[in-house]
Each structure stands twice: as C-alpha cells, then as structure tokens.
Design an enzyme around this catalytic site. Sequence first.
Site, mmCIF file in Angstrom:
data_model
loop_
_atom_site.group_PDB
_atom_site.id
_atom_site.type_symbol
_atom_site.label_atom_id
_atom_site.label_comp_id
_atom_site.label_asym_id
_atom_site.label_seq_id
_atom_site.Cartn_x
_atom_site.Cartn_y
_atom_site.Cartn_z
ATOM 1 N N SER A 47 -18.783 -17.069 -33.285
ATOM 2 C CA SER A 47 -19.898 -16.810 -34.214
ATOM 3 C C SER A 47 -21.170 -16.287 -33.545
ATOM 4 O O SER A 47 -22.057 -15.795 -34.239
ATOM 5 C CB SER A 47 -20.244 -18.076 -34.986
ATOM 6 O OG SER A 47 -19.374 -18.214 -36.071
ATOM 7 N N TYR A 94 -13.690 -7.682 -37.051
ATOM 8 C CA TYR A 94 -14.333 -9.007 -36.988
ATOM 9 C C TYR A 94 -13.668 -9.901 -35.933
ATOM 10 O O TYR A 94 -14.342 -10.548 -35.137
ATOM 11 C CB TYR A 94 -14.280 -9.671 -38.372
ATOM 12 C CG TYR A 94 -14.840 -11.071 -38.389
ATOM 13 C CD1 TYR A 94 -16.219 -11.292 -38.347
ATOM 14 C CD2 TYR A 94 -14.007 -12.186 -38.429
ATOM 15 C CE1 TYR A 94 -16.737 -12.584 -38.337
ATOM 16 C CE2 TYR A 94 -14.509 -13.476 -38.430
ATOM 17 C CZ TYR A 94 -15.879 -13.669 -38.387
ATOM 18 O OH TYR A 94 -16.395 -14.951 -38.373
ATOM 19 N N LYS A 108 -22.118 -12.842 -34.371
ATOM 20 C CA LYS A 108 -22.727 -12.494 -35.665
ATOM 21 C C LYS A 108 -24.173 -12.024 -35.509
ATOM 22 O O LYS A 108 -24.656 -11.197 -36.284
ATOM 23 C CB LYS A 108 -22.696 -13.717 -36.599
ATOM 24 C CG LYS A 108 -21.282 -14.129 -37.021
ATOM 25 C CD LYS A 108 -21.305 -15.477 -37.726
ATOM 26 C CE LYS A 108 -19.924 -15.892 -38.196
ATOM 27 N NZ LYS A 108 -19.876 -17.273 -38.704
HETATM 28 N N1 GLN Z 1 -14.030 -16.378 -35.430
HETATM 29 C C1 GLN Z 1 -14.474 -17.605 -36.007
HETATM 30 C C2 GLN Z 1 -14.156 -17.679 -37.491
HETATM 31 O O1 GLN Z 1 -14.383 -16.763 -38.199
HETATM 32 C C3 GLN Z 1 -15.935 -17.769 -35.775
HETATM 33 C C4 GLN Z 1 -16.455 -19.012 -36.443
HETATM 34 C C5 GLN Z 1 -17.433 -19.754 -35.607
HETATM 35 O O2 GLN Z 1 -17.610 -19.567 -34.410
HETATM 36 N N2 GLN Z 1 -18.040 -20.687 -36.285
HETATM 37 O O3 GLN Z 1 -13.663 -18.650 -37.976
#
Ligand code: GLN
Length: 309
Positions: free
Chosen positions: A65, A193, A68
């Site tokens: 994440s 993604y 992001k």
């Molecule tokens: N790739 C992970 C997901 O989409 C990222 C989520 C995270 O780090 N909270 O579930």
Amino acid sequence: MACQRNEELQELLNEAKKVANEGKVASYIPALQRENPDTLSCAIAYPDGQCISAGDIQKNFTLQSISKIITLALVLMDYGSEHVFHKVGMEPTGDPFNSIIKLETSSQAKPLNPMINAGALSVTSMIKGKDATEKVEYILDFVRKLCHDPEITYCKDVAISEFTTSFLNRSLCYYMKGAGVIHGNVEEIMEVYTKQCAISMNCLQLAIIGAVFAGDGICPVTQEEVIPKNVARICKTFMVTCGMYNASGEFAIKIGVPAKSGVSGGIMCAVPGRFGIGIFGPPLNEIGNSHTGMRLLELFQEKYDLSMF
Ligand code: GLN
C-alpha cells in the site's frame, strides 16, 4: 547515498523487536508469508543527503500500500487535482483498507480516498500508457527518480501471487466499473496494481522517498525538485488522515507525522522539514500495520519528539 550505522537507533530497534511475537506476518498474499517475523530494519534520510540506519538495510521488501502514495503523486502531476478528485474523494473512511461497503452506501460510488484499495485502484486506472507494460514502466521510472536508483523493479513472485488470488480487489474494480467510476479493462488495472504493489526496495530507498515528501518534493540526493510542492503537500495530508488505514487517527495522536504503511510490513514516514523514515518489520497488528514498526515509531516519538502537532 551512504548510510552510517547508528548505535542509538540499533538499541531502539532491539527494544521494538521484543513485541515481534505479538504480530502476524500477512498471509492473504501467499508470497508475503515467507518473511521472518524477527526482521526489523530502519533508515532515516535527511534533506542534506545524510543518512543513518540500523538492522539489515540490504533486505528488500515490497511496497504494497505504500505504492498508493506514489501513484497518487504521479496522477496529480499528470492531470491536476480537479481531475483526480473527480474520481476519488478526500475523506477518511474508518473502514478496513479493502472494504467495499462505502462504495455501495455513499451517495456516489466514488471511493472515499486514494489510500483505501478502491481509491488506489481508481488512481491506478488513470496511469498513463498504452498497455499494462508501459504503465508499470512509467510508475517504475518515477520510483527510480524518487529514490535516485535506476535499478528499482518489482518482485515477479509477489506480483503473480497477488494477481492470482486478489478476488476482492477485482470485485472493487468491477463494482466501480459498473457504477461508471472507472473505465478500461479490469484485468489490465489489476496487473498494473499488483505490480505497483510488488515494487521492491530496502528501507534506505524508502527513507529517501520519505525525505522527498518531507522536503516538499526535493530529492535529498540531487537537490532537484522531483515532485511539485503542492503535490507533496496533498500526499502528506492524505498520509496523516488515511495513511495508516483505520488506525490513522490513533497514529496521528500517538506519533503525529505523515506516514504510509503496507501489508508487507513497510512504513514510510515524511517528517515535514526534518527527515524521511523507512522501516521494514513484517509482523502486523490486526489493522494491517507493522507491529514492530509501530513500536519503533512510539520509541522515536518518546525520544526525538517526532509529532508535528
Ligand atoms: N496489495 C495489497 C492489497 O491490495 C496492498 C494492501 C496493503 O498494503 N494494505 O491487498
């Protein structure tokens, strides 16, 4: 950037490691569960190019994440905030990062913010490029610039592991596509993604990216502007309000700095005007934040008065 090992930091790391057995390494992405729960590494990168570290800073991990915030910066730079916030909101949710509930219950199916999975998927759907390969390369080039390392790439194993098991994220995409919030091919969005989440680096490289945000977009290695100040400001604000998932309020009170975590166990902090922090500690608490990393940041707050509030 050369990084000095620091004894004081190592002592805090040793203290934080004591809580390692209270957390759990993520397993819903099968490839992540191989990590050793005792691993803990940290680097602090200063705006003048200095750096201190402790633990095994050669150890690579995937951003998950944390990516992001990077894709958000990229689309804000490419399209401007008006366009981006037409497709994703600015409000914290209080729900887990992969929740679908608000897409259905809020007045528009627009995801509430770019730090939850739905919002991040919407951001990824905006990345420029003619196909998934070009889009991933475009993100990678930006990351390489941010941490001043041309060798940064993604971990194929982790990307495939998530791509083949990520049914919930596909559901979020299809829901948003059905509601007209995102366009394009869902499998392509999922490929980009999962590869962006699998971008791999060590905590020194993560600390340098943290220092870019902390320094209003200036790279601490080259002193070049790599992100416009206004974009860095928006990203830091999201890191405060939503960066630590549905524990962001508690984190703001206890630690008080812009931060973004990932389920691999990484945490990136951007302490405004002071430094960037990169941490890797795989055991997670029940919210999905690194448990040892959180403990380490509590110790930092006690010792170095991190909070900007
Ligand atoms: N790739 C992970 C997901 O989409 C990222 C989520 C995270 O780090 N909270 O579930």
